[in-house]
Scaffold this active site. Structure first.
Site, PDB file in Angstrom:
ATOM      1  N   LYS A 159       0.942  -1.383   0.073  1.00 29.14           N
ATOM      2  CA  LYS A 159       0.488   0.506  -0.244  1.00 29.14           C
ATOM      3  C   LYS A 159       1.178   0.766  -0.255  1.00 29.14           C
ATOM      4  CE  LYS A 159      -4.342  -0.153   2.010  1.00 29.14           C
ATOM      5  NZ  LYS A 159      -5.179  -0.426   1.283  1.00 29.14           N
TER       6      LYS A 159
HETATM    7  C1  LIG Z   1      -6.193  -0.857   0.048  1.00 30.95           C
HETATM    8  C2  LIG Z   1      -6.800  -1.757  -0.165  1.00 30.95           C
HETATM    9  C3  LIG Z   1      -7.923  -2.848  -0.941  1.00 30.95           C
HETATM   10  C4  LIG Z   1      -8.278  -3.737   0.442  1.00 30.95           C
HETATM   11  O1  LIG Z   1      -7.677  -3.852   1.309  1.00 30.95           O
HETATM   12  P1  LIG Z   1      -8.053  -4.483   2.705  1.00 30.95           P
HETATM   13  O2  LIG Z   1      -7.044  -5.057   3.332  1.00 30.95           O
HETATM   14  O3  LIG Z   1      -9.216  -5.308   2.527  1.00 30.95           O
HETATM   15  O4  LIG Z   1      -8.708  -3.237   3.278  1.00 30.95           O
HETATM   16  C5  LIG Z   1      -8.504  -2.984  -1.971  1.00 30.95           C
HETATM   17  N1  LIG Z   1      -7.846  -2.801  -3.274  1.00 30.95           N
HETATM   18  C6  LIG Z   1      -7.047  -1.466  -3.158  1.00 30.95           C
HETATM   19  C7  LIG Z   1      -6.046  -0.734  -4.371  1.00 30.95           C
HETATM   20  C8  LIG Z   1      -6.465  -1.054  -1.603  1.00 30.95           C
HETATM   21  O5  LIG Z   1      -5.202  -0.319  -1.517  1.00 30.95           O
END
Ligand SMILES: *Cc1c(COP(=O)(O)O)cnc(C)c1O
Length: 309
Positions: A159
């Protein structure tokens, strides 16, 4: 609801909200180097806070940092304690928790490696990410003209702050064209995910979600697969095109922020009857029960701030 709270945790201390500031020459502000997490806590049956899958979120944060070659002065356990401390200091039980790691002021330029690495943890009260109406009746989505990052141009498992420009452009395009959210295809034209959510489709007894390749491997995605399997369904992690949505009986998006949001239409074609289907409804119920401590087999995923040393 805004992002206000009493305190923000900043490099090891809780500071008042208004004092959590950075300089304009902060490196990450210029180039997007850094990583974050999005976590939620929910009110548990006894009225206390419980953080949903905190360990998994922190594991992903530390994996993101490893991939970026960014070292922080805190251990995973210290960041865990800090998340809980911040939540408690702000008297929140239902809240969104946002750890963020970024490069501070020092060298400029892309080769900078010696800048201080800062860690902040903010919490705020965030309702339904795609709106209450979206949760109730489903959202309309559009296949984006923006392609999800090529796996050799981005680290899909991380992320990373800078990656989100791609998602923001897709979201703006969708919103300006009158849709609630965008679906992004990968470089081969297969469905990858939403701008910040993973996606599922169901047709007959077949349930599909794109594999962990060109997507952010969501923790909610993992929870939903587990719930579906417990309910006796099988989930195929496989590729499908946008037409998968066009002929699906049901479709939904999942994420910490979006929780389980039904998809009511894709590219102006109704999904099923254009209303959240029974499976989507059931998943919404079960997910909501799970995060609030009402689903036995998932209680182990909840961390209580009072029970951590
Ligand atoms: C954060 C995110 C998700 C969802 O992830 P979770 O762990 O379920 O919160 C999905 N796709 C993207 C691009 C993200 O940044």
């Amino acid at each position: 609801m805004g992002v206000e709270s009493k305190y923000i945790w900043f490099d090891g201390e809780l500071v008042p909200f208004d004092e959590a500031r950075v300089h304009v020459l902060c490196h990450s502000l210029h180039y997007g180097m850094g990583a974050f997490e999005g976590i939620r806590s929910y009110t548990q049956p006894d009225g206390s806070a419980g953080v949903w899958r905190l360990d998994e979120h922190l594991e992903r944060l530390f994996d993101s940092l490893k991939m970026l070659c960014m070292d922080i002065d805190f251990t995973e356990k210290e960041i865990k304690r800090a998340c809980l401390e911040t939540l408690t200091a702000n008297d929140f039980t239902e809240a969104y928790i946002r750890p963020l790691v970024f490069f501070g002021v020092g060298e400029m330029g892309l080769g900078a490696r010696s800048n201080p690495v800062h860690v902040v943890i903010a919490t705020w009260q965030w309702g339904a990410y795609l709106g209450d109406e979206g949760l109730r009746s489903g959202v309309s989505v559009k296949t984006s003209s923006f392609t999800r990052h090529h796996p050799n141009a981005a680290l899909q498992r991380a992320k990373i702050i800078g990656h989100y420009v791609n998602s923001i452009l897709a979201r703006y395009e969708a919103n300006e064209d009158g849709f609630d959210e965008a679906i992004m295809l990968d470089m081969h034209g297969f469905v990858a995910e939403g701008t910040g959510e993973n996606v599922f489709i169901a047709k007959g007894d077949k349930i599909k979600t794109p594999p962990v390749a060109n997507i952010l491997p969501g923790i909610t995605r993992r929870s939903i697969i587990e719930i579906l399997e417990r309910e006796g369904h099988q989930v195929q992690e496989t590729w499908f095109g946008r037409d998968g949505f066009y002929v699906a009986d049901e479709a939904w998006m999942v994420g910490t922020a979006a929780e389980v949001t039904p998809i009511r239409e894709v590219d102006r074609r109704l999904v099923g009857k254009g209303k959240p289907g029974p499976l989507t409804r059931r998943l919404q119920e079960l997910y909501s029960a799970a995060v609030r401590g009402n689903l036995d087999y998932m209680k182990q995923y909840i961390t209580s701030p009072t029970l951590v040393e």
